[in-house]
Design an enzyme around this catalytic site. Structure first.
Site, PDB file in Angstrom:
ATOM      1  N   CYS A  71     -62.083 124.327   5.291  1.00  0.00           N
ATOM      2  CA  CYS A  71     -62.188 125.605   6.007  1.00  0.00           C
ATOM      3  C   CYS A  71     -62.003 125.455   7.515  1.00  0.00           C
ATOM      4  O   CYS A  71     -61.729 126.440   8.199  1.00  0.00           O
ATOM      5  CB  CYS A  71     -63.534 126.242   5.727  1.00  0.00           C
ATOM      6  SG  CYS A  71     -63.700 126.788   4.039  1.00  0.00           S
ATOM      7  N   GLU A  82     -62.863 116.208   6.168  1.00  0.00           N
ATOM      8  CA  GLU A  82     -63.081 117.409   6.973  1.00  0.00           C
ATOM      9  C   GLU A  82     -64.211 117.117   7.948  1.00  0.00           C
ATOM     10  O   GLU A  82     -65.169 116.407   7.617  1.00  0.00           O
ATOM     11  CB  GLU A  82     -63.463 118.595   6.077  1.00  0.00           C
ATOM     12  CG  GLU A  82     -63.827 119.825   6.908  1.00  0.00           C
ATOM     13  CD  GLU A  82     -63.905 121.129   6.126  1.00  0.00           C
ATOM     14  OE1 GLU A  82     -64.065 121.072   4.901  1.00  0.00           O
ATOM     15  OE2 GLU A  82     -63.813 122.187   6.767  1.00  0.00           O
ATOM     16  N   ASN A 115     -55.348 126.530   3.727  1.00  0.00           N
ATOM     17  CA  ASN A 115     -56.344 125.758   2.981  1.00  0.00           C
ATOM     18  C   ASN A 115     -56.733 126.458   1.689  1.00  0.00           C
ATOM     19  O   ASN A 115     -56.102 126.281   0.667  1.00  0.00           O
ATOM     20  CB  ASN A 115     -57.577 125.491   3.857  1.00  0.00           C
ATOM     21  CG  ASN A 115     -58.710 124.877   3.059  1.00  0.00           C
ATOM     22  OD1 ASN A 115     -58.478 123.936   2.310  1.00  0.00           O
ATOM     23  ND2 ASN A 115     -59.909 125.399   3.168  1.00  0.00           N
ATOM     24  N   GLU A 116     -57.745 127.308   1.765  1.00  0.00           N
ATOM     25  CA  GLU A 116     -58.272 127.901   0.530  1.00  0.00           C
ATOM     26  C   GLU A 116     -58.000 129.404   0.573  1.00  0.00           C
ATOM     27  O   GLU A 116     -58.928 130.188   0.612  1.00  0.00           O
ATOM     28  CB  GLU A 116     -59.771 127.598   0.477  1.00  0.00           C
ATOM     29  CG  GLU A 116     -60.382 127.697  -0.873  1.00  0.00           C
ATOM     30  CD  GLU A 116     -61.831 127.201  -0.854  1.00  0.00           C
ATOM     31  OE1 GLU A 116     -62.660 127.803  -0.152  1.00  0.00           O
ATOM     32  OE2 GLU A 116     -62.121 126.210  -1.551  1.00  0.00           O
TER      33      GLU A 116
END
Ligand code: AHR
Length: 650
Positions: free
Chosen positions: A237, A43, A368-369
């Site tokens: 994120c 990331e 993603n999350e």
């Protein structure tokens, strides 16, 4: 008296060392369990891309940061020496600003200084290429370009003249005569006139595979040495963005780098205590480069795409369901970009960029999350289209930000009966959690989707040194936990530590697998744990039991064992989390003869020890080549606080 005390101590030690454990390994285990694939989670956090892996040394090369001259300093500025930022958004929508520089030959020479990403790293005797896209109506002017040391001394320079009246890229090379870790770039403007300038760049010639404007060689080298099974990109994120406008859009990251639209990095403002107002994304490292990097290091590419949701820790903004189609189309187009024939729209672009052969995309993450109903609804819409058009692509869905609790349970309950292939689980927990959860997957439902342990790291208490959170305690607890992932390789098929990289002077999140500064990289103890598992993965899990049970903490021992059926190698992985040595008697069933090839030991006496930028090799594996025939039953003494791998031929 002294002697009695000595006897007491030695008998105590003898007792400690020779508390013996019997461990049975069965080479004939029938289970068809493959150990998980150990991959990398990349990331752009902690200046991992711009300022890190991407070797560009100039910060804000195209003046597109919110403050157009951020990173630049004007020396000897006055009414005749200055920079005017010009916006030409109608002509060039994605890189609209450029610098109109006026200068005079009276008085002191006008200079522009770029500070780099917390300085620039120059290596003695290495050559750097300076690029500038420029035009001028005063062709008699010239530029002197200097590499500056930390103390502003010139380390080498070159001159650029004969600049023409239409936009054109120019390049000159400069050799550094000394090493500097916080150097700068200086451009001096000689003569009387003006210059229009854009895309002012400085790259080392020594890049990964010597690709022009490529990636930092030393950092890619460190990544490749793990022999990762996959590379997840671009996050994290960052995929989600603070809001939807700020989400990661892969189409903005490919094609000519001159036209890749700079975007603020969502980690710019995330943590006030580590604020980084100069954190932007140039996308010089974009999706094409991620695919190429995956191929270079032998990792399966795993892109994660935005699913119509911004970060739920920030705005939590979601796209209306009836406006989700463009997001799904992005996924379809990405598959075409990666795998499509060169006669398709996106396949053609890939070929134009230099890669006519497909990138063999087989995995895709949707979101993603994310969590809650809004995610399930959006995931379902993606799944419907993707599974019907591309059944060959395995889909990965999110299970929320934590390893348990309401959001996690809800995600599993909703997704287990869909066509999703893997659920991405995240755990940033303390070392005790990791030890306690070495059996986490022993009783997981085998009928549902597989698990991708997509982001995990053991978090110890706060310490002063940036790299200090990558303590031996954290790494040891991860080593113990991973024995459980191996044992359950039938359900946990992929795993990656997170985050991957951090600049020692520009981090937002720690711990991280690899620390670096402008000149060098540090492999943490956690890195070595990942590397040891990856390089000694084998292709089948075999039983390693004590009293017919897996070793999951009995007497602070954790173990897993794998074989490579082709090369006939056995890998015994054993973790001792005790402060004392422990003797283990191994009995290997099912081998005609056994040869102990090597012992790899990762250990440190002090659980707070860590590898720092100034002490990078405090903890590193000790590789002992043995190459000795052993009986089917043999004893070994495990060091205190240690992770050991025995490799045997059978
Ligand atoms: O790895 C750092 C962050 O942790 C990731 O961006 C996010 O997915 C998680 O919350």
């Amino acid at each position: 008296m002294k002697r009695i005390f000595f006897l007491f101590i030695t008998s105590f030690l003898t007792f400690q060392i020779f508390a013996q454990h019997k461990v049975d390994i069965n080479l004939k285990t029938v289970n068809n369990i493959t150990p998980p694939s150990y991959g990398l989670f990349f990331e752009d956090i902690n200046f991992s891309a711009d300022g890190g892996l991407y070797a560009e040394l100039v910060k804000n090369r195209s003046f597109e940061f919110d403050k157009p001259l951020m990173g630049w300093k004007e020396l000897n500025r006055n009414s005749q020496n200055q920079v005017l930022i010009i916006n030409r958004s109608l002509e060039k929508a994605n890189n609209n600003r450029y610098a109109h520089i006026i200068f005079s030959d009276e008085g002191k020479t006008f200079q522009l200084i770029n500070e780099g990403f917390r300085g620039m790293g120059f290596h003695k005797n290495e050559t750097y290429t300076f690029y500038i896209t420029a035009k001028t109506n005063t062709p008699e002017i010239s530029l002197r370009v200097d590499l500056l040391s930390t103390n502003d001394q010139s380390l080498g320079f070159a001159t650029l003249n004969s600049i023409e009246k239409d936009w054109k890229e120019y390049k000159i090379t400069i050799k550094a005569n000394e090493t500097a870790d916080k150097g700068k770039l200086s451009i001096s403007f000689n003569g009387q006139g003006s210059l229009d300038a854009d895309m002012i760049s400085l790259f080392p010639q020594n890049t990964w595979k010597n690709r022009e404007k490529g990636l930092r060689n030393d950092l890619v080298e460190v990544l490749s040495q793990i022999k990762p099974g996959f590379l997840r990109f671009p996050g994290g994120c960052i995929v989600e963005g603070r809001d939807l406008l700020n989400r990661y859009q892969w189409k903005n990251t490919i094609g000519d780098i001159n036209n890749r639209k700079v975007e603020i990095n969502r980690w710019n403002t995330e943590f006030s205590y580590r604020s980084a107002p100069d954190y932007f994304q140039s996308f010089g490292l974009g999706f094409y480069e991620y695919f190429l990097l995956s191929e270079d290091i032998g990792a399966t590419p795993l892109p994660i795409l935005n699913c119509g949701m911004a970060c739920q820790f920030n705005t939590g903004e979601v796209v209306a369901m009836d406006e989700l189609d463009p997001y799904i189309q992005d996924a379809l187009d990405l598959i075409e970009f990666a795998n499509g024939d060169i006669n398709t729209n996106w396949g053609k672009l890939r070929a134009t960029m230099g890669h006519p052969a497909p990138f063999n995309l087989t995995l895709l993450g949707v979101g993603n999350e994310q969590w809650d109903a809004q995610y399930i609804e959006r995931y379902a819409a993606f799944e419907k289209v993707l599974k019907s058009k591309h059944p060959e692509i395995k889909l990965i869905a999110a299970s929320g930000p934590s390893p348990d609790g309401e959001r996690f349970e809800y995600a599993w309950q909703q997704l287990k009966n869909t066509k999703v292939d893997l659920l991405d689980e995240h755990y940033y927990q303390n070392p005790e959690w990791f030890l306690k959860n070495a059996n986490r997957y022993d009783n997981y439902d085998r009928k549902g989707p597989k698990v991708f342990a997509g982001e995990y790291a053991s978090h110890v208490k706060d310490v002063k040194a940036a790299e200090g959170k990558n303590s031996w305690l954290s790494a040891l607890s991860e080593a113990a936990f991973i024995t459980g992932l191996e044992r359950n390789g039938d359900i946990v098929t992929m795993a990656s530590y997170a985050p991957l990289m951090a600049h020692v002077n520009a981090w937002q999140w720690r711990p991280d697998l690899i620390w670096f500064d402008n000149l060098k990289a540090v492999k943490t103890a956690n890195y070595f744990v990942q590397q040891m598992y990856s390089l000694n993965r084998g292709n089948q899990v075999v039983d390693i039991l004590t009293n017919q049970k897996p070793l999951i903490g009995q007497d602070s021992l954790y173990a897993s064992s794998t074989i490579n059926q082709t090369t006939k190698k056995l890998f015994v992985k054993i973790v001792n989390t005790k402060s004392t040595a422990q003797e283990v008697s191994f009995k290997i069933n099912g081998a005609k003869k056994l040869n102990l090839l090597s012992e790899q030991i990762l250990t440190s006496d002090n659980l707070d020890d860590f590898n720092g930028i100034d002490d990078p090799e405090k903890i590193k594996p000790l590789n002992k080549l043995v190459n000795k025939t052993v009986k089917s039953e043999f004893k070994k003494t495990l060091k205190p606080y240690s992770f050991t791998i025995y490799t045997l031929d059978f």
